[in-house]
Each structure stands twice: as C-alpha cells, then as structure tokens.
Enzyme design. Structure first.
Site, short mmCIF file in Angstrom:
data_model
loop_
_atom_site.label_atom_id
_atom_site.label_comp_id
_atom_site.label_asym_id
_atom_site.label_seq_id
_atom_site.Cartn_x
_atom_site.Cartn_y
_atom_site.Cartn_z
N TYR A 127 -2.24 -1.41 10.38
CA TYR A 127 -2.28 -1.64 8.63
C TYR A 127 -0.94 -1.19 8.12
CZ TYR A 127 -4.12 -1.47 3.74
OH TYR A 127 -4.45 -1.49 2.60
N SER A 129 0.74 -0.87 0.09
CA SER A 129 -0.11 -0.07 0.14
C SER A 129 0.85 1.35 0.11
CB SER A 129 -0.67 0.05 1.33
OG SER A 129 -1.49 1.19 1.48
N1 LIG Z 1 -8.63 -0.03 -1.66
C1 LIG Z 1 -7.81 0.73 -1.29
O1 LIG Z 1 -7.94 1.86 -1.33
C2 LIG Z 1 -6.42 0.11 -0.91
C3 LIG Z 1 -5.20 0.71 -0.82
C4 LIG Z 1 -3.95 0.25 -0.77
C5 LIG Z 1 -3.75 -1.01 -0.64
N2 LIG Z 1 -5.14 -2.06 -0.52
C6 LIG Z 1 -4.73 -3.29 -0.42
O2 LIG Z 1 -5.52 -4.19 -1.71
C7 LIG Z 1 -5.59 -5.26 -1.47
C8 LIG Z 1 -7.30 -5.62 -1.89
O3 LIG Z 1 -8.00 -4.78 -1.32
P1 LIG Z 1 -9.29 -4.11 -1.92
O4 LIG Z 1 -9.08 -2.97 -1.99
O5 LIG Z 1 -9.70 -5.02 -3.30
O6 LIG Z 1 -10.31 -4.31 -0.91
P2 LIG Z 1 -11.49 -5.56 -0.54
O7 LIG Z 1 -11.89 -5.50 0.88
O8 LIG Z 1 -12.70 -5.29 -1.59
O9 LIG Z 1 -10.87 -7.20 -0.89
C9 LIG Z 1 -10.10 -7.63 0.25
C10 LIG Z 1 -10.38 -9.21 -0.41
O10 LIG Z 1 -9.46 -9.99 0.82
C11 LIG Z 1 -10.31 -11.02 1.12
N3 LIG Z 1 -9.75 -11.41 2.66
C12 LIG Z 1 -9.84 -10.88 3.66
N4 LIG Z 1 -9.24 -11.66 4.78
C13 LIG Z 1 -8.80 -12.60 3.97
C14 LIG Z 1 -8.18 -13.85 4.60
N5 LIG Z 1 -7.89 -13.91 5.93
N6 LIG Z 1 -7.71 -14.89 3.65
C15 LIG Z 1 -8.25 -14.67 2.39
N7 LIG Z 1 -8.79 -13.59 1.73
C16 LIG Z 1 -9.21 -12.61 2.69
C17 LIG Z 1 -11.68 -10.49 1.38
O11 LIG Z 1 -12.73 -11.50 1.32
C18 LIG Z 1 -11.77 -9.60 0.17
O12 LIG Z 1 -12.07 -10.41 -0.80
C19 LIG Z 1 -5.51 -5.37 -0.05
O13 LIG Z 1 -4.40 -6.04 0.59
C20 LIG Z 1 -5.66 -3.77 0.74
O14 LIG Z 1 -5.03 -3.83 1.79
C21 LIG Z 1 -6.16 -1.35 -0.79
#
Ligand SMILES: NC(=O)c1ccc[n+]([C@@H]2O[C@H](COP(=O)([O-])OP(=O)(O)OC[C@H]3O[C@@H](n4cnc5c(N)ncnc54)[C@H](O)[C@@H]3O)[C@@H](O)[C@H]2O)c1
Length: 265
Positions: free
Chosen positions: A152, A139
């Site tokens: 986080y 991130s």
């Molecule tokens: N959305 C943002 O702004 C953002 C910014 C920076 C980084 N991220 C990172 O991007 C990645 C994807 O996030 P997103 O934005 O698609 O959010 P999201 O919440 O839509 O997706 C996260 C996914 O991870 C799954 N998950 C959660 N815990 C889990 C576990 N223990 N085992 C397996 N799967 C699990 C959830 O069920 C979900 O499908 C994450 O690592 C998040 O930290 C997101």
C-alpha cells in the site's frame, strides 16, 4: 454560485467513504458528477439520491476498457469531462516477507495502475474541454513508511510521483494535477466496523471496535481524533476549483498533525 458550476467531474471509488463525500460536495457546489465504483448497488443508490447531476458507472479502475466505457458514459450524459478525482483504493495488512506476490500486485493494480489509467484516459478529454483538474488520492503513507502496509505504502508513494510527472506534462494543456495525502480517516478502510453490521451482536462488536479506534487516534494524532471523510472532500474541492488556480504538482497532507513529528506528553 457554486465553486464547480458547469464542471463535470468523475470520482472513482465514489460509492462510499471519501469518494461518496466528494461526490456529494461536488454536486452541492454545482458540478455534474460521474459516480464510479465497483459497488454497483451503493453507487446507483447514491447517484439516484443526488439527482440529475449525478450518474453511476461501473468502473474497475485497474481495467483500461472500463475507463474507456466510463468516459463514453460521461460524455454522453454531460457532453464533456473536465475533472477527475482518482480516489479508489484498497488496503491490505501484511509483513513484507509474508506478502504473496498476487496480493502485492493486486494493490499496485488498483492503487497505482488505476491512477495511471485514469490520467491516461481523462487527460485528453479534460484538454479538449479547455482544461481542468486531476486530484489523486495518495496517503500520508505515500510520504513516510508504515510497518505492515508495504504494498500500500509503495503504491501511494508511486501516486505522489505520478502526480508530479503528470503536473509537469499536463500544465501546458491547462490541467492542474495535485494529490491529497490523508492520515487516518473514519471510513470502512480504517474502521471496518463502519460496514453495516448484520446482527445485534455484530452491532455491539462494531461499536466496541469504533471506540477502540477512537481511543487509538486520540493518542496518536496531535489534533486528538480521526479525520472525517467530509474534511478530505473539502480539500479535494479546493484542489478542483479556481481557489487553487496557481497550485499544481503538490501532495497535500491532511492528517490532524500526525506527520508533523513526535509529540512528547
Ligand atoms: N481511510 C483512511 O484512513 C485513508 C487514509 C489515507 C488514504 N486513504 C485513501 O483514500 C481513498 C478512499 O478510501 P476510503 O477511506 O474512502 O475507503 P473505502 O474503502 O470506504 O473506499 C474505497 C472505495 O474504493 C472502491 N474501490 C476499491 N477497488 C476498486 C476498483 N478496483 N475500482 C473502483 N473502485 C474501487 C471501493 O469499492 C470503495 O467504494 C483510498 O484511495 C484510500 O487508499 C484512506
């Protein structure tokens, strides 16, 4: 010809959000994709929609036995695994001094230990397949601080460190390891309003929340908007295919310019 023809890639957290877009794009580019998540219904539905080159597996990334089972499913279905996208993650907001230890540890277990376990489980398989790629999802908070997301941010900094170490240790085995560092991306994580609203009132509330999120990022982000999951998927594709053949050990920021500095308007 697809950029991932003949490849077999496991994507964690692939039932929705960025992982879902990665699974869709990778299948479109010729890969077989193991869609892994804890959201079984959504994951199954997605895998069915993607067809024969997709298979859903229940995988809680914090559980080592789940990883072993997922590898077995992947090999049984497609004969090998030569790619991994460690995308699963969770976010909680709390001041550091108010964060219960359990909450801190839960975030570390999923975000940080999950990536470690994924590399540990998959690297020998990727090596046996003749080499391949790992993409870790960190991130922009893995490269800078952000108030109220201490656990986080710490876990995402750890992912950048793990990426560098894994790249060094796995390069001789033909495995490249890189990280994507998204800024704000329009998914359920940054905008819970995207989760299916159950009633008309909730729909209106969700629309209002989406509009206020859009306003916020118009001000904060130099490119003037929140990012799209498809845009992160394209970066993960680049790092998973031959276009990035001389790149390993690097975090790639994809944030619309947010981290570039302060803009004075
Ligand atoms: N959305 C943002 O702004 C953002 C910014 C920076 C980084 N991220 C990172 O991007 C990645 C994807 O996030 P997103 O934005 O698609 O959010 P999201 O919440 O839509 O997706 C996260 C996914 O991870 C799954 N998950 C959660 N815990 C889990 C576990 N223990 N085992 C397996 N799967 C699990 C959830 O069920 C979900 O499908 C994450 O690592 C998040 O930290 C997101």
């Amino acid at each position: 010809m697809g950029k991932l023809d003949g490849r077999v890639v496991l994507v964690t957290g692939a039932a929705r959000g960025q992982g879902e877009q990665e699974a869709r794009l990778f299948v479109a580019e010729g890969a077989a994709v193991v869609v892994a998540d804890v959201l079984d219904e959504q994951g199954e539905t997605l895998a069915k929609e993607l067809g024969a080159r997709a298979r859903y597996v229940h995988l809680d990334v914090s559980r080592e036995d789940d990883w072993a089972a997922a590898v077995a499913v992947a090999k049984q279905a497609y004969g090998k695994v030569d790619g991994l996208v460690n995308n699963a993650g969770i976010l909680r907001f709390n001041a550091l001094v108010d964060t219960p230890l359990d909450e801190f540890m839960q975030i570390v277990r999923v975000n940080q230990v999950g990536v470690f376990l994924g590399i540990k489980a998959l690297a020998p398989e990727i090596e046996a397949a003749g080499g391949g790629t790992v993409v870790n999802t960190a991130s922009y908070t893995g490269l800078t601080g952000m108030a109220y997301v201490g656990a986080y941010s710490a876990s995402k900094h750890a992912i950048v460190g793990l990426t560098r170490v894994a790249a060094l240790e796995l390069a001789p085995k033909g495995i490249r390891v890189n990280a994507v560092c998204p800024g704000a991306i329009d998914t359920a994580m940054s905008n819970p309003a995207l989760l299916d609203p159950a009633t008309t009132d909730a729909e209106a509330a969700a629309e209002a929340a989406s509009a206020s999120v859009a306003r916020l990022y118009r001000k904060l982000v130099p490119l003037g908007r929140i990012g799209r999951a498809e845009e992160v998927a394209r970066l993960a594709l680049f790092l998973s295919c031959e276009d990035s053949s001389y790149i390993t050990g690097q975090p790639f920021v994809i944030d619309g310019g947010w981290l570039a500095g302060v803009s004075v308007m």
